[in-house]
Design a protein around this motif. Structure first.
Motif, PDB file in Angstrom:
ATOM      1  N   GLN A   8       5.069   4.014   0.619  1.00 21.23           N
ATOM      2  CA  GLN A   8       6.179   4.792   1.138  1.00 21.23           C
ATOM      3  C   GLN A   8       6.058   6.246   0.720  1.00 21.23           C
ATOM      4  OE1 GLN A   8       9.741   2.854  -0.096  1.00 21.23           O
ATOM      5  NE2 GLN A   8       9.478   1.112   1.271  1.00 21.23           N
ATOM      6  N   ALA A   9       5.633   6.478  -0.544  1.00 25.40           N
ATOM      7  CA  ALA A   9       5.474   7.832  -1.029  1.00 25.40           C
ATOM      8  C   ALA A   9       4.390   8.562  -0.244  1.00 25.40           C
ATOM      9  CB  ALA A   9       5.125   7.814  -2.518  1.00 25.40           C
ATOM     10  N   VAL A  36      -4.192  12.091   8.419  1.00 30.37           N
ATOM     11  CA  VAL A  36      -2.970  11.757   9.167  1.00 30.37           C
ATOM     12  C   VAL A  36      -3.229  10.761  10.295  1.00 30.37           C
ATOM     13  CG1 VAL A  36      -1.133  12.679  10.617  1.00 30.37           C
ATOM     14  CG2 VAL A  36      -1.902  13.965   8.611  1.00 30.37           C
ATOM     15  N   VAL A  37      -4.252  11.039  11.123  1.00 31.25           N
ATOM     16  CA  VAL A  37      -4.509  10.209  12.298  1.00 31.25           C
ATOM     17  C   VAL A  37      -4.865   8.788  11.873  1.00 31.25           C
ATOM     18  CG1 VAL A  37      -5.946   9.889  14.330  1.00 31.25           C
ATOM     19  CG2 VAL A  37      -5.243  12.187  13.654  1.00 31.25           C
ATOM     20  N   GLY A  38      -4.122   7.827  12.380  1.00 30.24           N
ATOM     21  CA  GLY A  38      -4.358   6.425  12.047  1.00 30.24           C
ATOM     22  C   GLY A  38      -3.600   5.955  10.827  1.00 30.24           C
ATOM     23  N   SER A  39      -2.923   6.873  10.134  1.00 26.12           N
ATOM     24  CA  SER A  39      -2.148   6.503   8.941  1.00 26.12           C
ATOM     25  C   SER A  39      -0.702   6.198   9.320  1.00 26.12           C
ATOM     26  CB  SER A  39      -2.173   7.634   7.910  1.00 26.12           C
ATOM     27  OG  SER A  39      -3.493   7.910   7.483  1.00 26.12           O
ATOM     28  N   ILE A  40      -0.001   5.515   8.429  1.00 24.88           N
ATOM     29  CA  ILE A  40       1.423   5.253   8.654  1.00 24.88           C
ATOM     30  C   ILE A  40       2.199   6.410   8.041  1.00 24.88           C
ATOM     31  CG2 ILE A  40       3.348   3.706   8.209  1.00 24.88           C
ATOM     32  CD1 ILE A  40       1.340   1.442   7.939  1.00 24.88           C
ATOM     33  N   PRO A  79       5.154  -0.536  12.452  1.00 27.94           N
ATOM     34  CA  PRO A  79       5.300   0.867  12.836  1.00 27.94           C
ATOM     35  C   PRO A  79       5.141   1.060  14.346  1.00 27.94           C
ATOM     36  CG  PRO A  79       3.818   0.637  10.967  1.00 27.94           C
ATOM     37  CD  PRO A  79       4.053  -0.751  11.507  1.00 27.94           C
ATOM     38  N   ILE A  80       5.772   2.106  14.860  1.00 29.46           N
ATOM     39  CA  ILE A  80       5.568   2.481  16.250  1.00 29.46           C
ATOM     40  C   ILE A  80       4.282   3.312  16.338  1.00 29.46           C
ATOM     41  CG2 ILE A  80       8.043   2.468  16.728  1.00 29.46           C
ATOM     42  CD1 ILE A  80       7.939   5.557  16.643  1.00 29.46           C
ATOM     43  N   TYR A 113       2.382   5.240  13.492  1.00 29.29           N
ATOM     44  CA  TYR A 113       0.961   5.528  13.554  1.00 29.29           C
ATOM     45  C   TYR A 113       0.799   6.759  14.435  1.00 29.29           C
ATOM     46  CZ  TYR A 113      -0.335   0.922  11.697  1.00 29.29           C
ATOM     47  OH  TYR A 113      -0.501  -0.181  10.907  1.00 29.29           O
ATOM     48  N   ILE A 114       0.023   7.723  13.994  1.00 29.19           N
ATOM     49  CA  ILE A 114      -0.174   8.936  14.785  1.00 29.19           C
ATOM     50  C   ILE A 114      -1.523   8.896  15.478  1.00 29.19           C
ATOM     51  CG2 ILE A 114      -0.428  11.446  14.706  1.00 29.19           C
ATOM     52  CD1 ILE A 114       1.531  11.534  12.457  1.00 29.19           C
TER      53      ILE A 114
END
Length: 301
Positions: A8-9, A36-40, A79-80, A113-114
């Motif tokens: 969460q952090a 960032v890309v692919g991370s929650i 996650p969306i 997810y981005i």
């Protein structure tokens, strides 16, 4: 428990990174894109807009409320998926039910997810994701298939590979779009099934389609009953078979026709049908000629 807190952090840390104008990530090659890309990431719900390519148009409010209650108690389990649109702006790719329910539950952020994708990739991901994972109604699925074909120029064979469905299955869905719009609405609203629609589509006349649709709804007909109605309609459209002539029913009129012409003084036309019935046509040149012929016929009586 420690892992959960750390995860969460991490999401909050990445969220802060994305809000930094100096770290505006627009492509996979940008600095920190790999983080960032692919991370929650915990994203502000207000920064996410609905995907215009979303094929789902019907959302059951009771089901959304149940999901919202679950989210209040347990949070968003899955996650969306979003794509980065602009600085601190995102567009939903999949997960609209979760997003809507999260808003109903009063959440300000949602795990996401981005992805970095162009419009075509976004459309493909949204449609394929929804077809595979959600309970779209048959018409929504058909429209999704049609949109993939029209906007991404996919053939049915290519679409079969993309979504993992048989080509015949895709073809059956697409045929539903040939139904009268009233019947398509009936399928979407659950008044009739896809099986009913597949039976009705064998009739091209939309007025006849609508008539059969109303019979299905009013009489609660099964798919088999519908198929019987369609067959009955087609049987009624077939031309009636010609009456077969009985053996020996035709005869030669040559000699009699010649004798009649000699007697009347004009060439009479004799026609005989296959069943032995026929007619004689006698021409005349004037009223006097007509009277002459009549007198001859009376004289022969």
């Amino acid at each position: 428990m420690a892992k959960a807190v750390k995860k969460q952090a991490l999401g909050r840390g990445l969220s802060a990174l994305l809000k930094d104008p100096e770290n505006d990530i627009k492509s996979i090659t940008d600095k920190n894109a790999d983080k960032v890309v692919g991370s929650i990431v915990e994203l502000d719900i207000a920064s996410i807009e609905i995907n215009p390519f979303q094929p789902r148009t019907n959302f059951n409010e009771d089901a959304l409320q149940e999901l919202a209650t679950s989210i209040k108690e347990l949070g968003v389990i899955q996650p969306i998926t979003v794509r980065k649109d602009d600085f601190n702006k995102y567009q939903l790719i999949s997960g609209e039910r979760r997003l809507r329910a999260s808003k109903m539950a009063g959440l300000k952020t949602i795990p996401s997810y981005i992805r970095i994708a162009n419009d075509q990739d976004s459309l493909t991901m949204a449609l394929v994701e929804n077809i595979q994972r959600h309970d779209l109604d048959p018409i929504e699925i058909a429209l999704s298939y049609q949109r993939l074909m029209d906007e991404i120029q996919l053939t049915q064979e290519q679409m079969s590979d993309r979504v993992g469905k048989k080509r015949s299955t895709i073809a059956n869905y697409l045929r539903l779009l040939k139904l009268d719009p009233v019947i398509q609405t009936g399928i979407r609203d659950g008044f009739i099934s896809m099986g009913h629609g597949r039976a009705i589509i064998n009739i091209e006349d939309h007025d006849v389609q609508a008539d059969i649709y109303h019979k299905i709804v009013s009489k609660n007909l099964s798919v088999r009953d519908t198929e019987a109605l369609v067959k009955q309609y087609h049987d009624g459209q077939k031309p009636k078979a010609a009456v077969k002539a009985k053996a020996g029913s035709t005869f030669d009129t040559g000699k009699q026709q010649s004798a009649l012409a000699t007697y009347l003084g004009v060439k009479a036309d004799v026609k005989v049908a296959a069943n032995g019935k026929g007619k004689i046509t006698i021409p005349f040149k004037s009223e006097a000629d007509f009277t002459r012929i009549i007198n001859l016929i009376k004289g022969s009586e």
